[in-house]
Design an enzyme around this catalytic site. Structure first.
Site, PDB file in Angstrom:
ATOM      1  N   ARG A  16      -7.095  -3.213   5.454  1.00 49.39           N
ATOM      2  CA  ARG A  16      -5.848  -2.515   5.783  1.00 49.39           C
ATOM      3  C   ARG A  16      -5.967  -1.712   7.076  1.00 49.39           C
ATOM      4  NH1 ARG A  16      -3.465  -0.486   0.104  1.00 49.39           N
ATOM      5  NH2 ARG A  16      -3.427  -2.487  -0.949  1.00 49.39           N
ATOM      6  N   LYS A  71      -7.949  -4.721  -2.517  1.00 56.10           N
ATOM      7  CA  LYS A  71      -7.742  -4.023  -1.252  1.00 56.10           C
ATOM      8  C   LYS A  71      -9.082  -3.659  -0.601  1.00 56.10           C
ATOM      9  CE  LYS A  71      -5.315  -0.681  -3.161  1.00 56.10           C
ATOM     10  NZ  LYS A  71      -4.680   0.598  -3.562  1.00 56.10           N
ATOM     11  N   LYS A 102     -10.693  -1.107   2.702  1.00 59.06           N
ATOM     12  CA  LYS A 102     -10.327  -0.057   3.659  1.00 59.06           C
ATOM     13  C   LYS A 102     -11.484   0.299   4.587  1.00 59.06           C
ATOM     14  CE  LYS A 102      -6.965   1.817   0.451  1.00 59.06           C
ATOM     15  NZ  LYS A 102      -6.534   2.970  -0.353  1.00 59.06           N
ATOM     16  N   CYS A 141      -0.113  13.236  -2.981  1.00 57.04           N
ATOM     17  CA  CYS A 141       0.377  11.861  -2.839  1.00 57.04           C
ATOM     18  C   CYS A 141       1.882  11.849  -3.073  1.00 57.04           C
ATOM     19  CB  CYS A 141      -0.322  10.949  -3.834  1.00 57.04           C
ATOM     20  SG  CYS A 141       0.271  11.183  -5.520  1.00 57.04           S
ATOM     21  N   CYS A 188       7.028   6.167  -6.535  1.00 60.31           N
ATOM     22  CA  CYS A 188       5.822   5.457  -6.958  1.00 60.31           C
ATOM     23  C   CYS A 188       5.939   5.000  -8.411  1.00 60.31           C
ATOM     24  CB  CYS A 188       4.585   6.336  -6.790  1.00 60.31           C
ATOM     25  SG  CYS A 188       3.107   5.470  -7.360  1.00 60.31           S
ATOM     26  N   CYS A 210      -1.328  10.420 -10.470  1.00 59.77           N
ATOM     27  CA  CYS A 210      -2.053   9.560 -11.409  1.00 59.77           C
ATOM     28  C   CYS A 210      -3.487   9.440 -10.920  1.00 59.77           C
ATOM     29  CB  CYS A 210      -1.371   8.181 -11.517  1.00 59.77           C
ATOM     30  SG  CYS A 210      -1.881   7.007 -10.260  1.00 59.77           S
ATOM     31  N   CYS A 216      -4.731   8.522  -4.482  1.00 61.87           N
ATOM     32  CA  CYS A 216      -4.184   8.288  -3.137  1.00 61.87           C
ATOM     33  C   CYS A 216      -4.332   9.478  -2.180  1.00 61.87           C
ATOM     34  CB  CYS A 216      -2.718   7.873  -3.234  1.00 61.87           C
ATOM     35  SG  CYS A 216      -2.499   6.314  -4.118  1.00 61.87           S
TER      36      CYS A 216
HETATM   37 FE1  SRM Z   1      -2.478   4.530  -2.717  1.00 68.53          FE
HETATM   38  C1  SRM Z   1      -1.277   2.384  -4.986  1.00 68.53           C
HETATM   39  C2  SRM Z   1       0.615   5.497  -1.993  1.00 68.53           C
HETATM   40  C3  SRM Z   1      -3.684   6.069   0.018  1.00 68.53           C
HETATM   41  C4  SRM Z   1      -5.655   4.336  -4.035  1.00 68.53           C
HETATM   42  N1  SRM Z   1      -0.674   3.950  -3.380  1.00 68.53           N
HETATM   43  C5  SRM Z   1      -0.405   2.996  -4.319  1.00 68.53           C
HETATM   44  C6  SRM Z   1       1.112   2.719  -4.383  1.00 68.53           C
HETATM   45  C7  SRM Z   1       1.414   1.615  -3.424  1.00 68.53           C
HETATM   46  C8  SRM Z   1       1.690   2.463  -5.794  1.00 68.53           C
HETATM   47  C9  SRM Z   1       1.774   1.041  -6.254  1.00 68.53           C
HETATM   48  O1  SRM Z   1       0.785   0.288  -6.193  1.00 68.53           O
HETATM   49  O2  SRM Z   1       2.834   0.685  -6.743  1.00 68.53           O
HETATM   50  C10 SRM Z   1       1.637   4.082  -3.849  1.00 68.53           C
HETATM   51  C11 SRM Z   1       3.032   4.051  -3.203  1.00 68.53           C
HETATM   52  C12 SRM Z   1       3.732   5.372  -3.434  1.00 68.53           C
HETATM   53  C13 SRM Z   1       5.014   5.493  -2.713  1.00 68.53           C
HETATM   54  O3  SRM Z   1       6.073   5.584  -3.387  1.00 68.53           O
HETATM   55  O4  SRM Z   1       5.040   5.548  -1.496  1.00 68.53           O
HETATM   56  C14 SRM Z   1       0.480   4.537  -3.001  1.00 68.53           C
HETATM   57  N2  SRM Z   1      -1.671   5.482  -1.215  1.00 68.53           N
HETATM   58  C15 SRM Z   1      -0.378   5.876  -1.139  1.00 68.53           C
HETATM   59  C16 SRM Z   1      -0.155   6.836   0.017  1.00 68.53           C
HETATM   60  C17 SRM Z   1       1.201   6.699   0.671  1.00 68.53           C
HETATM   61  C18 SRM Z   1      -0.403   8.265  -0.495  1.00 68.53           C
HETATM   62  C19 SRM Z   1       0.099   9.375   0.395  1.00 68.53           C
HETATM   63  O5  SRM Z   1       0.703  10.271  -0.181  1.00 68.53           O
HETATM   64  O6  SRM Z   1      -0.128   9.382   1.599  1.00 68.53           O
HETATM   65  C20 SRM Z   1      -1.346   6.437   0.903  1.00 68.53           C
HETATM   66  C21 SRM Z   1      -1.019   5.327   1.855  1.00 68.53           C
HETATM   67  C22 SRM Z   1      -2.205   4.925   2.644  1.00 68.53           C
HETATM   68  C23 SRM Z   1      -1.921   4.008   3.797  1.00 68.53           C
HETATM   69  O7  SRM Z   1      -1.182   4.413   4.670  1.00 68.53           O
HETATM   70  O8  SRM Z   1      -2.504   2.926   3.835  1.00 68.53           O
HETATM   71  C24 SRM Z   1      -2.333   5.953  -0.147  1.00 68.53           C
HETATM   72  N3  SRM Z   1      -4.349   5.019  -2.073  1.00 68.53           N
HETATM   73  C25 SRM Z   1      -4.617   5.766  -0.966  1.00 68.53           C
HETATM   74  C26 SRM Z   1      -5.972   6.233  -0.995  1.00 68.53           C
HETATM   75  C27 SRM Z   1      -6.616   7.151   0.025  1.00 68.53           C
HETATM   76  C28 SRM Z   1      -7.449   6.421   1.030  1.00 68.53           C
HETATM   77  O9  SRM Z   1      -7.449   5.191   1.076  1.00 68.53           O
HETATM   78  O10 SRM Z   1      -8.139   7.095   1.795  1.00 68.53           O
HETATM   79  C29 SRM Z   1      -6.525   5.740  -2.162  1.00 68.53           C
HETATM   80  C30 SRM Z   1      -7.949   6.052  -2.683  1.00 68.53           C
HETATM   81  C31 SRM Z   1      -9.007   5.331  -1.960  1.00 68.53           C
HETATM   82  C32 SRM Z   1      -9.242   3.979  -2.532  1.00 68.53           C
HETATM   83  O11 SRM Z   1      -8.529   3.041  -2.178  1.00 68.53           O
HETATM   84  O12 SRM Z   1     -10.123   3.851  -3.394  1.00 68.53           O
HETATM   85  C33 SRM Z   1      -5.497   4.977  -2.831  1.00 68.53           C
HETATM   86  N4  SRM Z   1      -3.362   3.471  -4.257  1.00 68.53           N
HETATM   87  C34 SRM Z   1      -4.660   3.597  -4.661  1.00 68.53           C
HETATM   88  C35 SRM Z   1      -4.849   2.811  -5.856  1.00 68.53           C
HETATM   89  C36 SRM Z   1      -6.176   2.682  -6.653  1.00 68.53           C
HETATM   90  C37 SRM Z   1      -7.082   1.676  -6.052  1.00 68.53           C
HETATM   91  C38 SRM Z   1      -8.294   1.417  -6.891  1.00 68.53           C
HETATM   92  O13 SRM Z   1      -9.311   0.995  -6.359  1.00 68.53           O
HETATM   93  O14 SRM Z   1      -8.238   1.576  -8.109  1.00 68.53           O
HETATM   94  C39 SRM Z   1      -3.592   2.219  -6.160  1.00 68.53           C
HETATM   95  C40 SRM Z   1      -3.262   1.297  -7.343  1.00 68.53           C
HETATM   96  C41 SRM Z   1      -3.846  -0.067  -7.183  1.00 68.53           C
HETATM   97  O15 SRM Z   1      -4.331  -0.484  -6.138  1.00 68.53           O
HETATM   98  O16 SRM Z   1      -3.833  -0.761  -8.201  1.00 68.53           O
HETATM   99  C42 SRM Z   1      -2.688   2.670  -5.144  1.00 68.53           C
HETATM  100 FE1  SF4 Z   2       1.328   6.807  -7.000  1.00 66.94          FE
HETATM  101 FE2  SF4 Z   2      -0.866   7.462  -8.289  1.00 66.94          FE
HETATM  102 FE3  SF4 Z   2      -0.989   6.858  -5.706  1.00 66.94          FE
HETATM  103 FE4  SF4 Z   2       0.112   9.111  -6.444  1.00 66.94          FE
HETATM  104  S1  SF4 Z   2      -2.039   8.555  -6.771  1.00 66.94           S
HETATM  105  S2  SF4 Z   2       0.989   7.653  -4.954  1.00 66.94           S
HETATM  106  S3  SF4 Z   2       1.069   8.590  -8.351  1.00 66.94           S
HETATM  107  S4  SF4 Z   2      -0.451   5.466  -7.301  1.00 66.94           S
END
Ligand code: SRM
Ligand code: SF4
Length: 571
Positions: free
Chosen positions: A142, A207, A209, A428, A434, A473, A477
């Protein structure tokens, strides 16, 4: 015996390089949604199908379809935008989106609330600004992050160059994106190797990163990433090469101890000339070794836990044809942004603004942040940089414009607040967009900080930098397990409290107390603040203090994240 592949693997395989039936689904105007398989594929194009959860029950009562809309995540390597690109995204947000721009924890912009019939116009507007959203989400590499503050210019320039090179090298090659969104001509399919030389037909198991960091600032949270490059500088500030980190990640599931956050391991040191082949080899080893049966066990962190770092490194070296050197010493000091002005080597200044939880909007009768940033961008000659802490930098501002820009930002409430907690907070998105949120986050954390600030003031700690992060959750994120105070949604209005992470982002936290409501969170933290104020050593950080004072055990890495919780604390 080989396990059955996960459903997503079959969707990818059958998708003809991410096409699926997306084109047909877009043309279908009976519903604002798309079919389920396409909803998985559309992520690779940088968007999510969502619905407004605030409206769910009312629409069900009225027997209406959910209020479907799409979120588009733009791909912005290193978070750097030209003012023209900022203006284009601002326009898209107002014309096609919900009137807000959302800076993310990975240096991008999310645009929420785009209905299906506006998707193509939006994508064309993004393309016209020389931006895109391919692979901003999905089982691919990504958006590549890098240290956003250019005050250490030469090293930063090298970091951005590497971030862009890795991003370009690992971008999927499928023509599906152009065909579907930009009316490109359909290009006939061919062999895997031709269409996707790095990924093949089924892309990655999960995914992926990547991040580039320049010590001493860990404001990109390098240890949270699958792959990282840490700049090693010589005495004159030139980059000698990069320590390579692998296997970081945050996501976990409540009640499933086989899932856990993990900080990345430092695997070795490479020269800049070898960095791309190392990056590609890390990706292809994960492509071939990663778990394609269980998506909850499919991230690189689990591959490394299962196979061992030594075996993983040997395979990466073999594929890259490069032997990594022993990693070099480095030191990080903090994960925080440095607010206010910093001077660039070219005599210009960089102003880091505070954007609460990354949400930029014009509030009726309140701050007009979108409008003010538009005004700044319209006459700005430098660039605009998004930080990994959901903030914004107006970069490369000539001296004669600095007072005017600072005044505009101050009037819109974009300068850093006095509160040491609020300055270092992230939440987040969570509700209402979300689909995975169990609790509020972005809409609640500001109020919680207000209540905690009262307690901090009572103990004389108002200005102390303490890192607090909240998620709705356990997916992580906002990287809550790397915050000194981490709050993770458990259910409506209820959170688990994690403590003991390191201020420099190198150590995970641990569960301290479960299922707390607002009052219980404040009540749990108040005595810790009191103890910190009275008993801390000089310069001791809150996360370190919680461990030394015996409130929580230290987590050494993911394997013991769920273990050794201090008796009498977590329920
Ligand atoms: Fe995230 C899923 C938002 C950074 C771990 N993340 C989601 C989704 C797309 C929900 C979904 O799958 O339906 C969220 C959308 C919410 C919305 O309404 O906008 C979402 N993630 C975000 C953002 C927007 C949070 C924020 O408030 O800024 C970040 C966008 C990043 C970007 O621009 O690319 C965001 N997500 C992260 C991070 C932080 C990071 O990467 O440094 C993580 C933790 C690091 C990691 O990946 O391990 C993260 N997001 C997840 C996960 C759990 C992944 C896992 O390995 O289990 C999910 C759910 C999934 O993938 O199944 C998820
Ligand atoms: Fe959605 Fe959970 Fe990521 Fe927050 S941490 S944006 S509730 S998937």
């Amino acid at each position: 015996m080989p396990q059955e592949l996960s459903r997503n693997e079959r969707i990818k395989e059958a998708s003809d390089y991410l096409r699926g039936t997306l084109a047909e689904g877009l043309a279908e105007d009976i519903t604002g949604s798309i079919v389920e398989d396409d909803a998985q594929l559309v992520k690779f194009h940088g968007m999510y199908l969502q619905d407004d959860r605030d409206l769910r029950s009312e629409r069900t009562r009225k027997k209406l379809e959910k209020a479907f809309a799409f979120m588009i995540r733009v791909r912005i390597s290193g978070g750097v935008l030209t003012p023209q690109q900022w203006l284009a995204l601002d326009r898209v947000a107002r014309v096609y989106g919900n009137g807000t721009m959302r800076l993310t924890t990975r240096q991008t912009v999310q645009l929420h609330g785009i209905i299906k019939s506006n998707l193509k116009s939006t994508m064309k507007a993004i393309d016209a600004a020389l931006l895109g959203s391919i692979a901003a989400c999905g089982d691919v590499n990504r958006n590549v992050m890098c240290n956003p503050n250019p005050f250490q210019s030469r090293a930063h320039a090298a970091a951005l160059e590497l971030a862009r090179a890795v991003s370009d090298h690992l971008t999927p090659r499928t023509p599906a994106y152009r065909e579907i969104w930009l009316d490109g001509e359909r290009i006939a399919g061919g062999e895997d190797e031709v269409i996707e030389p790095i990924y093949g037909k089924t892309y990655l198991p999960r995914k992926f990163k990547t991040v580039v960091a320049v010590p001493p600032h860990n404001d990109v949270d390098v240890f949270a990433h699958d792959l990282g490059f840490i700049a090693i500088l010589d005495n004159e500030g030139h980059v000698e090469g990069w320590n390579v980190t692998v296997g970081g990640g945050m996501g976990m599931t409540h009640g499933e101890p086989d899932t856990y956050p993990r900080t990345a391991d430092v695997m070795g040191f490479c020269r800049t000339r070898d960095a791309l082949s190392i990056a590609e080899s890390v990706v292809t080893v994960q492509r071939d070794w990663g778990d394609r049966a269980n998506r909850k066990h499919a991230r690189l962190k689990y591959t490394i836990e299962d196979r061992g770092l030594a075996a993983f490194r040997a395979e990466v070296e073999r594929r890259a044809g490069v032997l990594l050197d022993a990693s070099r010493p480095f030191k990080f000091t903090s994960t925080c942004d440095r607010y206010g002005w910093s001077a660039g080597e070219n005599g210009r200044g960089h102003l880091t603004l505070f954007v609460e939880n990354g949400r930029i909007s014009d509030v009726k009768g309140g701050a007009q942040q979108l409008a003010v940033l538009r005004k700044i961008a319209e006459s700005h000659s430098g660039d605009i940089r998004i930080t990994a802490n959901q903030n914004l930098i107006i970069a490369n501002v000539p001296v004669e414009r600095q007072a005017e820009i600072e005044k505009l930002a101050a009037d819109a409430g974009l300068l850093a607040p006095w509160s040491g907690l609020r300055r270092n907070a992230m939440a987040c998105v969570a509700l209402p967009t979300c689909g995975l949120a169990l609790a509020e986050s972005e809409r609640y954390l500001p109020d919680l900080i207000g209540a905690l600030d009262e307690r901090l003031a009572a103990h004389g700690l108002s200005a102390d930098d303490i890192v607090i992060r909240m998620t709705g959750c356990p997916n992580g994120c906002a990287r809550p397990y790397l915050a000194e105070i981490g709050l993770v949604g458990k259910g409506p209005g209820r959170y688990n409290l994690y403590l003991g992470a390191a201020f420099d982002g190198s150590r995970l936290s641990k569960l301290y107390a479960e299922d707390l409501d607002h009052k219980a969170i404040v009540a749990a933290l108040d005595p810790l603040f009191a103890a910190y104020a009275g008993q801390r050593n000089a310069g001791e950080r809150f996360g370190d203090f919680c461990i030394r004072a015996g409130f929580i055990a230290a987590t050494t890495n993911g394997r013991d994240f769920h273990a050794n919780v201090k008796a009498g604390t977590a329920a």
